[in-house]
Design an enzyme around this catalytic site. Sequence first.
Site, mmCIF file in Angstrom:
data_model
loop_
_atom_site.group_PDB
_atom_site.id
_atom_site.type_symbol
_atom_site.label_atom_id
_atom_site.label_comp_id
_atom_site.label_asym_id
_atom_site.label_seq_id
_atom_site.Cartn_x
_atom_site.Cartn_y
_atom_site.Cartn_z
ATOM 1 C CG HIS A 13 -22.146 23.499 -5.597
ATOM 2 N ND1 HIS A 13 -21.618 23.925 -4.565
ATOM 3 C CD2 HIS A 13 -23.300 24.279 -5.746
ATOM 4 C CE1 HIS A 13 -22.267 24.814 -3.615
ATOM 5 N NE2 HIS A 13 -23.251 24.929 -4.509
ATOM 6 C CE LYS A 70 -16.465 20.014 -6.280
ATOM 7 N NZ LYS A 70 -17.817 20.368 -5.739
ATOM 8 C CE1 TYR A 126 -16.093 21.512 -1.435
ATOM 9 C CE2 TYR A 126 -15.055 22.421 0.392
ATOM 10 C CZ TYR A 126 -16.227 22.296 -0.430
ATOM 11 O OH TYR A 126 -17.616 22.483 -0.018
ATOM 12 C CG ASP A 172 -25.772 26.566 -2.869
ATOM 13 O OD1 ASP A 172 -25.579 26.453 -3.959
ATOM 14 O OD2 ASP A 172 -24.952 26.094 -1.930
#
Length: 182
Positions: free
Chosen positions: A62, A72, A132, A168
Amino acid sequence: MLFTETKLKGAFILDLELREDPRGFFARTFCMKEFEAHGLKPTVAQCNLSYNHKAGTLRGMHYQVAPATETKLIRCTRGAIYDVIIDMRPESPTYKQHIGVELSEDNRRALYVPDMFAHGYQALTDGAEVVYQVGEFYTPGYERGLRYNDPAFGIEWPMPVSVISDKDAAWALFDEAVSVGV
Protein backbone atom coordinates in the site's frame (compact mmCIF):
# COMPACT_ATOMS: atom_id res chain seq x y z
CA MET A 1 18.46 5.90 18.02
CA LEU A 2 20.83 4.51 15.44
CA PHE A 3 19.90 5.38 11.83
CA THR A 4 21.14 3.18 8.97
CA GLU A 5 20.17 4.26 5.45
CA THR A 6 19.21 1.41 3.14
CA LYS A 7 20.08 1.13 -0.56
CA LEU A 8 16.79 2.97 -1.20
CA LYS A 9 17.55 6.64 -0.60
CA GLY A 10 15.57 8.08 2.27
CA ALA A 11 14.56 4.69 3.73
CA PHE A 12 16.18 3.93 7.08
CA ILE A 13 16.44 1.06 9.52
CA LEU A 14 16.31 2.37 13.08
CA ASP A 15 17.92 0.45 15.91
CA LEU A 16 17.45 1.31 19.53
CA GLU A 17 20.26 2.76 21.60
CA LEU A 18 19.64 0.99 24.88
CA ARG A 19 20.36 2.56 28.27
CA GLU A 20 20.55 -0.49 30.52
CA ASP A 21 20.61 -0.90 34.28
CA PRO A 22 19.50 -3.60 36.75
CA ARG A 23 15.81 -2.78 36.06
CA GLY A 24 16.10 -3.46 32.33
CA PHE A 25 16.55 -0.77 29.69
CA PHE A 26 15.21 2.53 28.41
CA ALA A 27 15.35 3.60 24.76
CA ARG A 28 13.94 6.40 22.67
CA THR A 29 11.79 5.15 19.77
CA PHE A 30 11.04 8.52 18.17
CA CYS A 31 12.55 12.01 18.33
CA MET A 32 11.49 14.85 16.06
CA LYS A 33 14.93 16.51 16.23
CA GLU A 34 16.80 13.29 15.36
CA PHE A 35 14.46 12.61 12.43
CA GLU A 36 14.94 16.15 11.11
CA ALA A 37 18.74 15.82 11.51
CA HIS A 38 18.63 12.81 9.16
CA GLY A 39 16.40 14.61 6.63
CA LEU A 40 13.31 12.58 7.58
CA LYS A 41 9.79 13.93 8.00
CA PRO A 42 8.90 13.80 11.71
CA THR A 43 5.14 14.33 11.26
CA VAL A 44 2.84 11.81 12.94
CA ALA A 45 -0.79 12.18 11.87
CA GLN A 46 -2.01 8.72 12.93
CA CYS A 47 -0.81 5.71 14.89
CA ASN A 48 -2.14 2.31 13.90
CA LEU A 49 -1.94 -1.19 15.35
CA SER A 50 -2.20 -4.36 13.27
CA TYR A 51 -2.60 -7.86 14.73
CA ASN A 52 -2.15 -11.05 12.69
CA HIS A 53 -3.54 -14.37 13.88
CA LYS A 54 -1.49 -16.63 11.62
CA ALA A 55 2.08 -16.82 10.34
CA GLY A 56 2.04 -16.32 6.57
CA THR A 57 -0.55 -13.51 6.73
CA LEU A 58 0.31 -10.86 4.15
CA ARG A 59 -0.74 -7.21 4.23
CA GLY A 60 0.18 -4.86 1.39
CA MET A 61 1.54 -3.42 -0.81
CA HIS A 62 0.00 0.00 0.00
CA TYR A 63 0.85 3.67 -0.51
CA GLN A 64 -0.84 7.01 -1.15
CA VAL A 65 -0.14 9.49 -3.96
CA ALA A 66 -0.01 13.31 -3.88
CA PRO A 67 -1.37 15.35 -2.30
CA ALA A 68 -1.77 12.70 0.43
CA THR A 69 1.60 10.92 0.33
CA GLU A 70 2.51 9.35 3.64
CA THR A 71 5.62 8.41 5.53
CA LYS A 72 5.52 5.46 7.93
CA LEU A 73 7.54 4.26 10.87
CA ILE A 74 6.92 0.53 11.28
CA ARG A 75 7.79 -1.54 14.37
CA CYS A 76 6.88 -5.13 15.26
CA THR A 77 6.09 -5.28 18.99
CA ARG A 78 5.10 -8.95 19.22
CA GLY A 79 6.38 -11.84 17.14
CA ALA A 80 8.13 -11.17 13.85
CA ILE A 81 7.39 -9.88 10.36
CA TYR A 82 9.16 -9.60 7.03
CA ASP A 83 8.63 -5.98 6.01
CA VAL A 84 8.99 -4.94 2.35
CA ILE A 85 9.10 -1.48 0.76
CA ILE A 86 9.22 -0.54 -2.93
CA ASP A 87 10.45 2.83 -4.19
CA MET A 88 7.60 4.22 -6.31
CA ARG A 89 9.22 7.62 -7.00
CA PRO A 90 9.56 7.80 -10.83
CA GLU A 91 12.43 10.30 -10.57
CA SER A 92 14.43 8.10 -8.16
CA PRO A 93 17.51 6.12 -9.28
CA THR A 94 16.06 3.19 -7.27
CA TYR A 95 12.57 3.42 -8.82
CA LYS A 96 10.75 0.05 -8.60
CA GLN A 97 13.50 -1.47 -6.44
CA HIS A 98 12.64 -3.04 -3.10
CA ILE A 99 14.18 -4.20 0.15
CA GLY A 100 12.95 -6.57 2.82
CA VAL A 101 13.80 -6.33 6.51
CA GLU A 102 12.90 -8.60 9.40
CA LEU A 103 11.34 -6.64 12.25
CA SER A 104 10.69 -8.47 15.50
CA GLU A 105 10.07 -8.14 19.19
CA ASP A 106 13.60 -9.53 19.66
CA ASN A 107 15.56 -7.16 17.38
CA ARG A 108 13.30 -4.17 18.23
CA ARG A 109 14.11 -2.58 14.88
CA ALA A 110 11.94 -0.08 13.07
CA LEU A 111 11.74 0.80 9.39
CA TYR A 112 11.23 4.37 8.20
CA VAL A 113 9.24 4.39 4.95
CA PRO A 114 9.48 7.63 2.92
CA ASP A 115 6.71 9.24 0.85
CA MET A 116 5.80 7.32 -2.33
CA PHE A 117 7.08 3.96 -1.13
CA ALA A 118 4.73 0.99 -1.27
CA HIS A 119 4.71 -0.95 1.99
CA GLY A 120 3.63 -4.41 3.01
CA TYR A 121 4.63 -7.23 5.28
CA GLN A 122 4.23 -10.90 5.99
CA ALA A 123 3.75 -12.23 9.52
CA LEU A 124 6.49 -14.73 10.34
CA THR A 125 4.87 -15.82 13.59
CA ASP A 126 1.37 -16.41 14.86
CA GLY A 127 0.15 -13.40 16.82
CA ALA A 128 2.46 -10.85 15.17
CA GLU A 129 1.58 -7.30 16.20
CA VAL A 130 2.73 -4.22 14.29
CA VAL A 131 2.64 -0.52 15.24
CA TYR A 132 2.63 2.13 12.48
CA GLN A 133 3.27 5.84 12.98
CA VAL A 134 1.92 7.46 9.81
CA GLY A 135 2.70 10.95 8.56
CA GLU A 136 -0.58 11.59 6.73
CA PHE A 137 -4.21 10.74 7.29
CA TYR A 138 -5.62 7.73 5.46
CA THR A 139 -7.19 9.19 2.30
CA PRO A 140 -9.03 6.52 0.27
CA GLY A 141 -9.16 8.49 -3.01
CA TYR A 142 -5.35 8.65 -3.06
CA GLU A 143 -4.69 5.07 -2.00
CA ARG A 144 -2.80 2.82 -4.39
CA GLY A 145 -1.67 -0.77 -4.16
CA LEU A 146 0.58 -3.27 -5.83
CA ARG A 147 0.05 -6.99 -6.01
CA TYR A 148 2.33 -8.77 -3.55
CA ASN A 149 3.43 -11.30 -6.18
CA ASP A 150 3.73 -8.97 -9.18
CA PRO A 151 6.60 -10.18 -11.41
CA ALA A 152 7.54 -6.53 -12.08
CA PHE A 153 9.06 -6.45 -8.58
CA GLY A 154 10.11 -10.05 -7.92
CA ILE A 155 9.63 -9.98 -4.17
CA GLU A 156 10.61 -13.27 -2.53
CA TRP A 157 8.38 -13.72 0.50
CA PRO A 158 9.83 -16.01 3.18
CA MET A 159 6.84 -18.38 3.31
CA PRO A 160 3.69 -19.20 1.38
CA VAL A 161 0.85 -16.70 1.87
CA SER A 162 -1.70 -18.23 4.24
CA VAL A 163 -4.08 -15.27 4.66
CA ILE A 164 -4.57 -12.16 2.52
CA SER A 165 -7.49 -9.76 2.11
CA ASP A 166 -9.54 -9.89 -1.08
CA LYS A 167 -8.52 -6.29 -1.74
CA ASP A 168 -4.78 -7.01 -1.45
CA ALA A 169 -5.03 -10.15 -3.59
CA ALA A 170 -6.90 -8.22 -6.31
CA TRP A 171 -4.58 -5.25 -6.89
CA ALA A 172 -3.85 -5.00 -10.63
CA LEU A 173 -0.42 -5.83 -11.97
CA PHE A 174 1.93 -2.85 -12.11
CA ASP A 175 0.86 -0.04 -14.42
CA GLU A 176 3.18 2.95 -14.27
CA ALA A 177 0.52 5.58 -15.11
CA VAL A 178 -1.86 4.34 -12.41
CA SER A 179 0.85 3.81 -9.79
CA VAL A 180 1.93 7.46 -9.66
CA GLY A 181 -1.52 8.96 -9.73
CA VAL A 182 -1.57 10.15 -13.36
